[in-house]
Design an enzyme around this catalytic site. Structure first.
Site, PDB file in Angstrom:
ATOM      1  N   PRO A 249      40.684  39.508  39.716  1.00  0.00           N
ATOM      2  CG  PRO A 249      38.528  38.718  40.159  1.00  0.00           C
ATOM      3  CD  PRO A 249      39.336  39.982  40.102  1.00  0.00           C
ATOM      4  CB  CYS A 250      43.183  37.758  35.448  1.00  0.00           C
ATOM      5  SG  CYS A 250      44.756  37.680  36.304  1.00  0.00           S
ATOM      6  CG  HIS A 251      42.402  33.747  40.109  1.00  0.00           C
ATOM      7  ND1 HIS A 251      42.476  35.046  40.557  1.00  0.00           N
ATOM      8  CD2 HIS A 251      41.520  33.110  40.937  1.00  0.00           C
ATOM      9  CE1 HIS A 251      41.698  35.189  41.622  1.00  0.00           C
ATOM     10  NE2 HIS A 251      41.097  34.032  41.861  1.00  0.00           N
TER      11      HIS A 251
END
Length: 283
Positions: A249-251
């Site tokens: 989850p780089c978001h």
């Protein structure tokens, strides 16, 4: 591949883009509906079905102040969340994800001798290409306009043999984006990722897995979590090269000022993911 979710996301993304750009003016339902050429009733129903909350409530999750509040609330992130891992931290990410890096020899060969199977699937955030090697996800790339899977995959694994074989990947796609929105896998059945990356990149990507759903972290916090507090710029570069969207989850990483910052698969998509997760968590 189905197209219903991809089409719906396209409509929602246009509304989010307008909502984000004008949240201080608090756009009315009529204004948002007009932007996507829908009636107010249909837009309200479509948006609520997608996000689980009204457009007005969703807008609250996208404000700068909300992001800052999340970061302030994440003061224990380094102490608690990164130690706790994924267990119990979110609905979708009750799904257990494990990372396996390729061997140095495989890294050097860039996948030579391996078969990368791929297919194009649908998600709440539009169409994406899913690539896997020996049932381990190696690529999850959201498709922007004009992008072709056949051109993207050789960049990620230039030495691998590329095969279009969506049927064998359907179960992985179902686990990545469950139809029901919730999935609890038994601990002995992790969704495995196979990644090509440096030791530093793998450490960063593993740290991202430990950010709870609906929460945010700054680049500085990630750098501190991996024991390199002065490496926030390098952390940003590693995050930008994440090959497996959403599952890693780089978001959930934003600037320490509270600004959302850029995203490999488009700012609107990042905002949609963050708002969608916050809405699910606060419903």
């Amino acid at each position: 591949m189905t197209t219903n979710n991809a089409y719906t996301y396209g409509q929602i993304a246009r509304a989010i883009e307008h909502l984000t750009a004008n949240f201080r003016e608090q756009p009315s339902l009529a204004e948002l509906a007009e932007k996507v050429n829908m009636s107010e009733f249909h837009f309200q129903r479509l948006f609520t079905d997608w996000a689980g909350v009204s457009p007005k409530k969703f807008g609250q999750y996208l404000t700068l102040e909300h992001a800052k509040q999340q970061l302030r609330a994440g003061s224990s992130l380094t102490d608690v969340a990164y130690e706790a891992g994924l267990s119990g931290t979110g609905r979708l990410h009750d799904l257990f994800v494990s990372i396996e890096g390729v061997t140095p020899g495989q890294f050097k060969q860039a996948g030579a001798g391996l078969v990368l199977s791929y297919g194009i699937f649908d998600s709440p955030f539009g169409a994406y290409v899913l690539g896997a090697i020996n049932k381990k996800i190696a690529v999850l790339h959201f498709l922007n306009d004009g992008e072709k899977a056949e051109e993207l995959l050789p960049i990620a694994w230039p030495g691998a043999q590329i095969q279009h074989n969506p049927e064998t990947l359907q179960s992985l796609a179902d686990q990545a984006f469950p139809v029901t929105g919730t999935l609890n896998l038994p601990p002995d059945k992790p969704l495995a990722l196979l990644l090509r990356g440096s030791t530093f990149q793998l450490k960063v990507w593993e740290a991202l897995l430990k950010i709870p759903e609906g929460r945010l972290a700054s680049y500085d916090q990630i750098a501190e979590a991996i024991g390199q507090p002065t490496a926030s710029r390098a952390v940003g570069t590693a995050i930008g090269s994440n090959p497996v969207g959403y599952l890693i989850p780089c978001h959930r990483v934003i600037k320490k000022t509270g600004l959302f910052g850029g995203y490999r698969w488009g700012t609107e998509r990042k905002q949609a993911m963050l708002g969608w997760e916050a809405a699910r968590l606060n419903r």
